[in-house]
Scaffold this motif. Structure first.
Motif, PDB file in Angstrom:
ATOM      1  N   UNK A 100       0.839  -1.191   0.000  1.00 52.89           N
ATOM      2  CA  UNK A 100       0.000   0.000   0.000  1.00 52.89           C
ATOM      3  C   UNK A 100       0.879   1.249   0.000  1.00 52.89           C
ATOM      4  N   UNK A 101       0.241   2.384  -0.207  1.00 53.08           N
ATOM      5  CA  UNK A 101       0.976   3.635  -0.327  1.00 53.08           C
ATOM      6  C   UNK A 101       1.722   3.969   0.963  1.00 53.08           C
ATOM      7  N   UNK A 102       1.113   3.714   2.094  1.00 47.79           N
ATOM      8  CA  UNK A 102       1.754   4.014   3.371  1.00 47.79           C
ATOM      9  C   UNK A 102       3.021   3.177   3.552  1.00 47.79           C
ATOM     10  N   UNK A 103       2.933   1.898   3.191  1.00 48.50           N
ATOM     11  CA  UNK A 103       4.103   1.024   3.319  1.00 48.50           C
ATOM     12  C   UNK A 103       5.198   1.424   2.336  1.00 48.50           C
ATOM     13  N   UNK A 104       4.817   1.843   1.115  1.00 49.85           N
ATOM     14  CA  UNK A 104       5.808   2.287   0.139  1.00 49.85           C
ATOM     15  C   UNK A 104       6.545   3.535   0.633  1.00 49.85           C
ATOM     16  N   UNK A 105       5.803   4.486   1.202  1.00 51.69           N
ATOM     17  CA  UNK A 105       6.443   5.692   1.723  1.00 51.69           C
ATOM     18  C   UNK A 105       7.417   5.359   2.848  1.00 51.69           C
ATOM     19  N   UNK A 106       7.035   4.400   3.696  1.00 49.64           N
ATOM     20  CA  UNK A 106       7.927   4.019   4.788  1.00 49.64           C
ATOM     21  C   UNK A 106       9.219   3.392   4.263  1.00 49.64           C
ATOM     22  N   UNK A 107       9.090   2.503   3.279  1.00 46.04           N
ATOM     23  CA  UNK A 107      10.272   1.818   2.739  1.00 46.04           C
ATOM     24  C   UNK A 107      11.168   2.796   1.993  1.00 46.04           C
ATOM     25  N   UNK A 108      10.578   3.692   1.173  1.00 52.19           N
ATOM     26  CA  UNK A 108      11.383   4.652   0.426  1.00 52.19           C
ATOM     27  C   UNK A 108      12.083   5.638   1.353  1.00 52.19           C
ATOM     28  N   UNK A 109      11.397   6.051   2.400  1.00 50.70           N
ATOM     29  CA  UNK A 109      12.034   6.960   3.365  1.00 50.70           C
ATOM     30  C   UNK A 109      13.199   6.270   4.067  1.00 50.70           C
ATOM     31  N   UNK A 110      12.996   5.007   4.419  1.00 53.94           N
ATOM     32  CA  UNK A 110      14.072   4.260   5.070  1.00 53.94           C
ATOM     33  C   UNK A 110      15.260   4.080   4.126  1.00 53.94           C
ATOM     34  N   UNK A 111      14.995   3.823   2.853  1.00 54.44           N
ATOM     35  CA  UNK A 111      16.091   3.649   1.891  1.00 54.44           C
ATOM     36  C   UNK A 111      16.863   4.950   1.690  1.00 54.44           C
ATOM     37  N   UNK A 112      16.157   6.074   1.645  1.00 51.96           N
ATOM     38  CA  UNK A 112      16.842   7.366   1.500  1.00 51.96           C
ATOM     39  C   UNK A 112      17.735   7.635   2.705  1.00 51.96           C
ATOM     40  N   UNK A 113      17.228   7.342   3.896  1.00 53.13           N
ATOM     41  CA  UNK A 113      18.011   7.557   5.110  1.00 53.13           C
ATOM     42  C   UNK A 113      19.248   6.661   5.132  1.00 53.13           C
ATOM     43  N   UNK A 114      19.095   5.403   4.737  1.00 56.17           N
ATOM     44  CA  UNK A 114      20.231   4.476   4.726  1.00 56.17           C
ATOM     45  C   UNK A 114      21.260   4.903   3.683  1.00 56.17           C
ATOM     46  N   UNK A 115      20.799   5.396   2.526  1.00 55.57           N
ATOM     47  CA  UNK A 115      21.746   5.853   1.505  1.00 55.57           C
ATOM     48  C   UNK A 115      22.523   7.079   1.957  1.00 55.57           C
ATOM     49  N   UNK A 116      21.885   7.940   2.750  1.00 54.33           N
ATOM     50  CA  UNK A 116      22.613   9.091   3.312  1.00 54.33           C
ATOM     51  C   UNK A 116      23.718   8.600   4.246  1.00 54.33           C
ATOM     52  N   UNK A 117      23.402   7.571   5.047  1.00 55.44           N
ATOM     53  CA  UNK A 117      24.423   7.001   5.933  1.00 55.44           C
ATOM     54  C   UNK A 117      25.565   6.403   5.120  1.00 55.44           C
ATOM     55  N   UNK A 118      25.231   5.713   4.030  1.00 51.95           N
ATOM     56  CA  UNK A 118      26.257   5.095   3.183  1.00 51.95           C
ATOM     57  C   UNK A 118      27.165   6.157   2.573  1.00 51.95           C
ATOM     58  N   UNK A 119      26.574   7.255   2.088  1.00 50.58           N
ATOM     59  CA  UNK A 119      27.379   8.332   1.500  1.00 50.58           C
ATOM     60  C   UNK A 119      28.302   8.953   2.552  1.00 50.58           C
TER      61      UNK A 119
END
Length: 684
Positions: free
Chosen positions: A318-337
């Motif tokens: 669902x849209x809520x779950x997609x937003x949660x996963x995409x937000x988590x991926x953006x945060x993890x990519x910031x940590x990786x950078x």
């Protein structure tokens, strides 16, 4: 039996395939069944005629029919002339010999049985890693044979005067005497054991003037009998040869993996059917081999089902779950950078500190001096070890498929490992070339700190490879085996929660690619480095096998081998292309050392090529200069574009043919259902 009569045209036109063709082509299909029948009879006659030349055992008929074909072929042979009989007999004997040689060569494949066992116990994903490791052993061995044959062997032959060979030295021209001073730091007098150990780890001391490093090959030519061997040209061409060999061999294997990956991605259902109905090897007679094949197919099916399950779960989000996963991926990519930036900056600062302070420390503090010299290698090795662990931990929270997890983790680790080498080389070049005008004016480089800078770069590559090897051996000894003992003999909940560690394919592949990139870069500065890499990977195979069987557990999510093999080779190509950059800069831009090496009489290593071309006849020079001109480059580029467009058009045509064949398979299944229905109605 009387032959069956031909089917009426009206009945053939009722088939679903014929009706679909009529709708697609405008209804002009009245004569098509007859034409198909005529063409089919002609095609069958041609096939039968071609089949007569095949051995009887290759015909798809029963045994009685095969015996009849064999007797017929023997009777036809009796009527042939002696020349034709001899040709046919020789052809059969040659085919039989080639078949037996091919079957025997399968048993000579390196680690064939070991990799077969690993495939059955742990799946094709882990098996692809060990196959990749075997490819690295073979590649480095071939590179070693190439460099040894054209670089090391002529030098050894000339120095020991084998085959009446002599060394030819050419006096230096327009070179100041201060640039030709090179006094390697050898061991004199009483030497302690730890000094030899230090030299073995760093490549200094007694190793510095051996055939391992560039400075040993300070000759201009080798005269063997009546032949004059141009050693600088041979050294440079051997470098180009091993790079071209690595590129073509890796590219060839990548294309093969791309084909398998393309076929799998084109139709997953077809791949599933191939595994279920055509995946078994009916040549297997050994029960243990049959069990290994059964386990391998089980892992493949498990991977397919798990990926389909993940795709279904992704589609149901669902849209809520997609937003949660995409937000988590953006945060993890910031940590990786942030982690990548920190690694790069730390490597740069440590390298600059080591270059500025390694020669300022008093000789009495030799251990501190050694630590400062090896500080960049230590920090690089630490970053290569810690970085993948962090990335492997973070990737679990991003909810990707197992195949994509490997790819993304590999890409992240590639930036850490390969960029570390780039930062180290950049720091060395800044010290070699970009120095004050007073230091670099006489020779074009910092001759005081680096009288033979090629050997210094080779020593850095040597140290990186040795330290990487030490870490690979130390991790199982001090981490994996103690962890296994704790999990086996300690019932503490915390220890049991950690459990056995999984065999991370991405980390292990990056270890290989990192070491191979060092080997590609360092072979120009250390010609025997591929021999060390071959021994290193040979030992690593058995270390990883023991670690996998004794201390690790199979991955909770099995990995597909088809896409993994292709991606491993793509990342290896990235490492090879990265190796082209520092080698190109070193050969074409940085002035060669005037105190050592085969290029000491040239401004740069590349200068030996135009000097050699000027010695050719005038006609050949004009041809070569014409090939190097802009007009030839533009023409060659246009021809390549035409060939590329032709290949693209051919690929599109093949794609359309494949789509039509798939449609034909579907229509044939409908025809079968139609015929079954008609037969059932006729019986009623």
């Amino acid at each position: 039996e009387e032959p069956h009569g031909a089917a009426p045209v009206g009945f053939l036109q009722e088939l679903p395939s014929c009706q679909s063709a009529r709708r697609r082509r405008g209804g002009t299909q009245e004569r098509r069944p007859a034409l198909l029948s005529t063409a089919g009879s002609r095609g069958a006659g041609t096939l039968l005629q071609d089949a007569d030349d095949c051995p009887a055992r290759e015909h798809p008929v029963c045994m009685a029919e095969k015996r009849r074909i064999r007797d017929s072929q023997q009777a036809d042979t009796e009527r042939l002339s002696r020349w034709k009989k001899w040709r046919r007999t020789s052809s059969k004997a040659l085919k039989k010999a080639l078949s037996e040689v091919k079957s025997l060569s399968a048993y000579l494949v390196l680690w064939r049985h070991d990799i077969h066992n690993i495939e059955g116990k742990f799946g094709t994903g882990i098996q692809s890693y060990f196959s990749f490791l075997r490819f690295m052993v073979l590649l480095n061995f071939v590179i070693f044979i190439l460099m040894f044959s054209f670089v090391t062997l002529p030098t050894v032959i000339s120095k020991y005067k084998i085959f009446n060979s002599t060394i030819v030295y050419i006096s230096s021209k327009n070179i100041e005497d201060i640039c030709t001073i090179y006094e390697p730091s050898g061991n004199k007098g009483l030497v302690y054991f730890y000094i030899y150990l230090k030299d073995l780890l760093s490549g200094t001391g007694f190793l510095e003037m051996t055939s391992l490093f560039y400075g040993y090959y300070s000759i201009d030519a080798v005269s063997i009998s009546i032949m004059n061997y141009n050693f600088p040209l041979a050294y440079l061409l051997a470098t180009f040869a091993y790079l071209a060999l690595s590129f073509l061999w890796t590219l060839k294997r990548s294309v093969e993996g791309f084909k398998h990956n393309l076929v799998h991605d084109a139709d997953p259902f077809q791949s599933y059917c191939n595994k279920v109905f055509a995946g078994w090897d009916f040549c297997i007679t050994d029960p243990s081999a049959a069990w290994l094949k059964h386990c391998s197919l089980l892992y493949e099916l498990q991977t397919d089902l798990q990926e389909e399950k993940l795709k279904q779960r992704i589609a149901e989000r669902r849209m809520k779950e997609k937003l949660r996963i995409y937000s988590l991926r953006i945060f993890i990519n910031i940590i990786v950078i942030a982690i990548l930036s920190g690694c790069f900056y730390t490597i740069y600062r440590v390298t600059v500190f080591s270059q500025e302070n390694s020669n300022d420390i008093d000789n009495a503090n030799s251990q501190i001096n050694l630590l400062v010299q090896y500080l960049p290698s230590m920090v690089i090795t630490l970053a290569n070890f810690v970085g993948p662990l962090i990335f492997s931990f973070l990737i679990r929270f991003e909810d990707y498929t197992p195949a994509f997890e490997i790819k993304l983790t590999l890409l992240r680790c590639v930036f850490v490992r390969l960029a570390n080498i780039g930062v180290l080389l950049f720091s060395l070049w800044s010290q070699i070339s970009h120095c004050g005008s007073d230091k670099c004016k006489p020779c074009g480089y910092n001759y005081k700190l680096y009288p033979c800078w090629e050997s210094d770069v080779g020593q850095e590559m040597y140290k990186l490879m040795i330290f990487d090897f030490i870490v690979i051996l130390a991790v199982p000894l001090f981490v994996d085996f103690p962890r296994k003992l704790l999990v086996t003999h300690c019932s503490c909940k915390l220890v049991q929660w950690f459990g056995y560690k999984e065999f991370e394919i991405s980390d292990n592949v990056l270890e290989i690619i990192y070491g191979q990139t060092i080997c590609w870069i360092g072979t120009f500065f250390s010609p025997l480095l591929p021999a060390i890499a071959t021994i290193k990977y040979f030992i690593i195979f058995y270390v990883k096998k023991i670690v996998l069987i004794q201390t690790r557990k199979p991955a909770a999510r099995p990995i597909r081998a088809s896409s993994s093999k292709f991606f491993f080779l793509v990342v290896l190509l990235i490492g090879l292309l990265l190796a082209f950059i520092p080698l190109g800069v070193s050969i074409a831009s940085i002035p060669s050392s005037k105190a050592c090496g085969p290029f000491r009489n040239f401004n740069t290593s590349w200068e030996v090529i135009p000097n050699t071309v000027l010695e050719f006849p005038t006609g050949l020079q004009q041809v070569l200069f014409g090939m190097a001109s802009e007009a030839f480059a533009v023409t060659f580029f246009l021809i390549l574009c035409i060939i590329m467009f032709y290949i693209i058009a051919l690929a599109q045509a093949h794609k359309r043919v494949v789509e039509e064949l798939r449609e034909q398979l579907v229509l044939e299944s409908r025809d079968k259902m139609f015929l079954i229905r008609k037969i059932t109605e006729a019986q009623r």
